[in-house]
Design an enzyme around this catalytic site. Structure first.
Site, short mmCIF file in Angstrom:
data_model
loop_
_atom_site.label_atom_id
_atom_site.label_comp_id
_atom_site.label_asym_id
_atom_site.label_seq_id
_atom_site.Cartn_x
_atom_site.Cartn_y
_atom_site.Cartn_z
N ASP A 183 0.81 -1.22 0.00
CA ASP A 183 0.00 0.00 0.00
C ASP A 183 0.84 1.27 0.00
OD1 ASP A 183 0.93 -0.55 2.55
OD2 ASP A 183 -1.04 -0.84 3.43
N ASN B 95 -7.12 -2.66 14.74
CA ASN B 95 -8.54 -2.86 14.40
C ASN B 95 -8.72 -4.02 13.39
OD1 ASN B 95 -7.61 -1.79 12.02
ND2 ASN B 95 -9.13 -0.16 11.89
N GLU C 287 -9.51 -2.01 5.71
CA GLU C 287 -10.05 -1.67 7.02
C GLU C 287 -11.36 -2.43 7.24
OE1 GLU C 287 -8.61 0.26 9.21
OE2 GLU C 287 -6.99 1.13 8.01
C1 GLP Z 1 -0.31 0.02 8.58
C2 GLP Z 1 -0.14 -0.78 7.27
C3 GLP Z 1 -0.32 -2.25 7.52
C4 GLP Z 1 0.38 -2.64 8.80
C5 GLP Z 1 -0.33 -2.03 9.98
C6 GLP Z 1 0.32 -2.30 11.32
O1 GLP Z 1 -1.35 0.89 8.52
N1 GLP Z 1 -0.99 -0.38 6.21
O2 GLP Z 1 0.20 -2.96 6.40
O3 GLP Z 1 0.35 -4.03 8.97
O4 GLP Z 1 -0.58 -0.68 9.78
O5 GLP Z 1 1.33 -1.40 11.60
P1 GLP Z 1 2.31 -1.52 12.83
O6 GLP Z 1 3.24 -2.63 12.51
O7 GLP Z 1 2.99 -0.19 12.89
O8 GLP Z 1 1.51 -1.81 14.03
#
Ligand code: GLP
Length: 238
Positions: free
Chosen positions: A68, A137, A144
């Site tokens: 993404d 979440n 989402e």
């Molecule tokens: C982000 C990404 C996800 C990722 C998630 C968790 O928003 N789009 O691909 O897995 O959040 O992030 P973190 O590892 O910082 O908790």
């Protein structure tokens, strides 16, 4: 059935995941690797870079696709996922520039860009191994709650919760992102999800045991035949 590998702490989670990735590259030198960003991925990329050096494995033929990118952010923007990847991974390994694939957050034609990405994944033969983190979440990539199991690469509006978690506050946090879909992720041959820390406990446990539903996008992973969760003890403790 999801295979769960439990490790003592985040360092061990990262090392285990890095080991699995290198095993796959040993089996297939031109592996198509799906990559993720986020805080969870920092120890993982560190471990992968270190292990790669020790084992002298080359990434020259590996092709990568990131999950993404924020809308409006480009390579030079420090907040972009592209920048994150450059800092923690791309600049440290021998990947060929032309083998790195990213969604263009600065595109003017979202539909065309998302279609280009889907087609590029298909043309490369599909993702062999997809690395994933998980949102508190239960989001995966930027799918989402509410995302359909049939979703493909598209532009999405980010919920306030995710914007706050990722940027600390809503100020300066992008409102939209481009993300691969649930269906795009489920098309991967193998999926490896990493999670550690108490903030991820509920998300992981619900995804493993709760109802399979678009309210918890990560629960859709249970419909895939080849998924491994590498987690720490905090995540699995009751
Ligand atoms: C982000 C990404 C996800 C990722 C998630 C968790 O928003 N789009 O691909 O897995 O959040 O992030 P973190 O590892 O910082 O908790």
């Amino acid at each position: 059935m999801i295979e769960v590998i439990r490790k003592k702490n985040k360092k061990k989670v990262a090392e285990e995941a890095a080991k699995i990735v290198l095993q796959e590259i040993k089996k297939k030198q031109n592996l198509v690797l799906g990559l993720a960003t986020g805080r969870t991925m920092i120890p993982f990329y560190n471990a992968l870079v270190k292990l790669k050096k020790n084992e002298k494995i080359s990434f020259t033929n590996v092709r990568t696709f990131n999950l993404d990118e924020y809308v409006g952010l480009g390579e030079k923007d420090k907040k972009s996922f592209r920048h994150f990847m450059e800092e923690y991974f791309f600049s440290k390994v021998d990947l060929k520039k032309e083998n790195i694939n990213f969604l263009d957050g600065k595109t003017k034609n979202f539909k065309k860009e998302c279609l280009r990405y889907e087609n590029k994944i298909k043309k490369s033969g599909g993702i062999d191994l997809q690395i994933l983190g998980i949102g508190r979440n239960r989001h995966i990539a930027f799918n989402e709650p509410g995302s359909s199991i049939k979703s493909r690469t598209r532009k999405v509006r980010l919920p306030e919760e995710t914007r706050k978690v990722n940027f600390g506050s809503l100020k300066n946090a992008p409102k939209f992102a481009l993300t691969v879909g649930i269906s795009t992720i489920l098309n991967s041959r193998k999926i490896l999800l990493l999670a550690f820390g108490k903030e991820k406990k509920k998300a992981v446990q619900n995804s493993l045991q709760g109802k399979i539903s678009s309210k918890m996008p990560a629960s859709f992973l249970r419909l895939h035949k080849n998924v491994i969760f590498v987690v720490d003890e905090t995540v699995m403790n009751n």
